[in-house]
Design a protein around this motif. Structure first.
Motif, PDB file in Angstrom:
ATOM      1  N   ALA A 121       0.833  -1.210   0.000  1.00 49.62           N
ATOM      2  CA  ALA A 121       0.000   0.000   0.000  1.00 49.62           C
ATOM      3  C   ALA A 121       0.865   1.256   0.000  1.00 49.62           C
ATOM      4  O   ALA A 121       0.541   2.243  -0.675  1.00 49.62           O
ATOM      5  CB  ALA A 121      -0.936  -0.011   1.204  1.00 49.62           C
ATOM      6  N   ALA A 122       1.957   1.231   0.746  1.00 49.74           N
ATOM      7  CA  ALA A 122       2.843   2.400   0.780  1.00 49.74           C
ATOM      8  C   ALA A 122       3.483   2.648  -0.580  1.00 49.74           C
ATOM      9  O   ALA A 122       3.587   3.795  -1.031  1.00 49.74           O
ATOM     10  CB  ALA A 122       3.908   2.208   1.852  1.00 49.74           C
ATOM     11  N   VAL A 123       3.895   1.581  -1.257  1.00 46.44           N
ATOM     12  CA  VAL A 123       4.500   1.737  -2.583  1.00 46.44           C
ATOM     13  C   VAL A 123       3.469   2.279  -3.572  1.00 46.44           C
ATOM     14  O   VAL A 123       3.764   3.180  -4.374  1.00 46.44           O
ATOM     15  CB  VAL A 123       5.116   0.403  -3.059  1.00 46.44           C
ATOM     16  CG1 VAL A 123       5.477   0.455  -4.526  1.00 46.44           C
ATOM     17  CG2 VAL A 123       6.336   0.073  -2.222  1.00 46.44           C
ATOM     18  N   LEU A 124       2.241   1.739  -3.530  1.00 49.94           N
ATOM     19  CA  LEU A 124       1.194   2.246  -4.426  1.00 49.94           C
ATOM     20  C   LEU A 124       0.885   3.714  -4.143  1.00 49.94           C
ATOM     21  O   LEU A 124       0.680   4.504  -5.070  1.00 49.94           O
ATOM     22  CB  LEU A 124      -0.070   1.400  -4.295  1.00 49.94           C
ATOM     23  CG  LEU A 124       0.003   0.000  -4.894  1.00 49.94           C
ATOM     24  CD1 LEU A 124      -1.270  -0.770  -4.596  1.00 49.94           C
ATOM     25  CD2 LEU A 124       0.235   0.078  -6.387  1.00 49.94           C
ATOM     26  N   ALA A 125       0.852   4.086  -2.866  1.00 49.95           N
ATOM     27  CA  ALA A 125       0.599   5.488  -2.522  1.00 49.95           C
ATOM     28  C   ALA A 125       1.715   6.389  -3.047  1.00 49.95           C
ATOM     29  O   ALA A 125       1.452   7.477  -3.567  1.00 49.95           O
ATOM     30  CB  ALA A 125       0.452   5.640  -1.013  1.00 49.95           C
ATOM     31  N   ALA A 144       3.632  10.378  -6.911  1.00 51.82           N
ATOM     32  CA  ALA A 144       4.594  10.774  -7.941  1.00 51.82           C
ATOM     33  C   ALA A 144       3.891  11.104  -9.255  1.00 51.82           C
ATOM     34  O   ALA A 144       4.235  12.081  -9.930  1.00 51.82           O
ATOM     35  CB  ALA A 144       5.624   9.664  -8.143  1.00 51.82           C
ATOM     36  N   VAL A 145       2.885  10.304  -9.626  1.00 51.39           N
ATOM     37  CA  VAL A 145       2.135  10.577 -10.854  1.00 51.39           C
ATOM     38  C   VAL A 145       1.382  11.899 -10.729  1.00 51.39           C
ATOM     39  O   VAL A 145       1.347  12.700 -11.667  1.00 51.39           O
ATOM     40  CB  VAL A 145       1.168   9.407 -11.163  1.00 51.39           C
ATOM     41  CG1 VAL A 145       0.177   9.782 -12.233  1.00 51.39           C
ATOM     42  CG2 VAL A 145       1.962   8.182 -11.582  1.00 51.39           C
ATOM     43  N   SER A 146       0.782  12.141  -9.571  1.00 49.37           N
ATOM     44  CA  SER A 146       0.054  13.394  -9.364  1.00 49.37           C
ATOM     45  C   SER A 146       0.983  14.601  -9.445  1.00 49.37           C
ATOM     46  O   SER A 146       0.650  15.616 -10.071  1.00 49.37           O
ATOM     47  CB  SER A 146      -0.640  13.353  -8.002  1.00 49.37           C
ATOM     48  OG  SER A 146      -1.252  14.575  -7.728  1.00 49.37           O
ATOM     49  N   GLN A 200       1.894  15.135 -13.072  1.00 50.05           N
ATOM     50  CA  GLN A 200       0.822  15.770 -13.839  1.00 50.05           C
ATOM     51  C   GLN A 200       0.700  17.250 -13.493  1.00 50.05           C
ATOM     52  O   GLN A 200       0.442  18.076 -14.371  1.00 50.05           O
ATOM     53  CB  GLN A 200      -0.502  15.059 -13.578  1.00 50.05           C
ATOM     54  CG  GLN A 200      -0.609  13.738 -14.279  1.00 50.05           C
ATOM     55  CD  GLN A 200      -1.943  13.075 -14.020  1.00 50.05           C
ATOM     56  OE1 GLN A 200      -2.673  13.442 -13.107  1.00 50.05           O
ATOM     57  NE2 GLN A 200      -2.263  12.082 -14.821  1.00 50.05           N
ATOM     58  N   ASP A 201       0.870  17.581 -12.228  1.00 47.88           N
ATOM     59  CA  ASP A 201       0.809  18.992 -11.850  1.00 47.88           C
ATOM     60  C   ASP A 201       1.950  19.779 -12.486  1.00 47.88           C
ATOM     61  O   ASP A 201       1.761  20.913 -12.924  1.00 47.88           O
ATOM     62  CB  ASP A 201       0.859  19.141 -10.331  1.00 47.88           C
ATOM     63  CG  ASP A 201      -0.430  18.725  -9.668  1.00 47.88           C
ATOM     64  OD1 ASP A 201      -1.459  18.603 -10.379  1.00 47.88           O
ATOM     65  OD2 ASP A 201      -0.422  18.513  -8.440  1.00 47.88           O
ATOM     66  N   MET A 202       3.115  19.194 -12.536  1.00 47.27           N
ATOM     67  CA  MET A 202       4.260  19.900 -13.105  1.00 47.27           C
ATOM     68  C   MET A 202       4.138  20.031 -14.622  1.00 47.27           C
ATOM     69  O   MET A 202       4.604  21.007 -15.201  1.00 47.27           O
ATOM     70  CB  MET A 202       5.559  19.188 -12.732  1.00 47.27           C
ATOM     71  CG  MET A 202       5.874  19.294 -11.251  1.00 47.27           C
ATOM     72  SD  MET A 202       7.336  18.395 -10.784  1.00 47.27           S
ATOM     73  CE  MET A 202       8.600  19.406 -11.511  1.00 47.27           C
ATOM     74  N   SER A 203       3.509  19.043 -15.272  1.00 42.53           N
ATOM     75  CA  SER A 203       3.372  19.118 -16.725  1.00 42.53           C
ATOM     76  C   SER A 203       2.185  19.974 -17.140  1.00 42.53           C
ATOM     77  O   SER A 203       2.012  20.254 -18.320  1.00 42.53           O
ATOM     78  CB  SER A 203       3.236  17.711 -17.314  1.00 42.53           C
ATOM     79  OG  SER A 203       1.990  17.153 -16.954  1.00 42.53           O
TER      80      SER A 203
END
Length: 136
Positions: free
Chosen positions: A32-36, A41-43, A46-49
């Motif tokens: 669960a920690a790795v998925l979080a 990281a994806v979020s 996306q915010d940076m792009s």
């Protein structure tokens, strides 16, 4: 001081493989920690792009940037063929007059409860032990 912290960290890191194999709580918590962390990281990416996380559309350039005319900038597609009317502003002449036969309800916020007879609710058997024969 740093050497003792480093040694304690290394000892705990050596326990991770055996804990992952033998302890289901540790296994699922680490998954669960790795998925979080992946989702965070994806979020952040996306915010940076400049892409919106929910709409799937962002600041694209080139031939992929052309969108249908009916799609607005926020990715919202307006409904077509639906009649929408805006209600009149309260107090305006277009507002319908209130009906005179409608009496206010007996129980309403801000009204006193004087003169209202409140009867007890129907008796139920919630929380009691059933009497009689046992079901077979």
């Amino acid at each position: 001081m740093m050497a003792s912290v480093r040694a304690a960290l290394l000892r705990r890191l050596k326990l991770v493989p055996s804990l992952f194999r033998n302890d289901p709580l540790f296994r699922y918590a680490s998954i669960a920690a790795v998925l979080a962390l992946i989702l965070i990281a994806v979020s952040i990416g996306q915010d940076m792009s400049g892409r919106s996380a929910l709409s799937g559309t962002g600041n694209r350039t080139g031939s992929a940037a052309t969108a249908p005319e009916r799609v607005r900038q926020n990715g919202v597609v307006p409904a077509t063929g639906l009649e929408t009317t805006v209600p009149p502003v309260p107090g305006s002449p277009d507002m319908p007059a209130p009906t005179e036969d409608a009496s206010p309800p007996a129980i309403a916020p801000g009204r006193p409860l004087n003169g209202i007879d409140v009867a007890p609710g129907p008796r139920d058997s919630f929380g009691t032990i059933p009497q009689g024969d046992k079901p077979r």
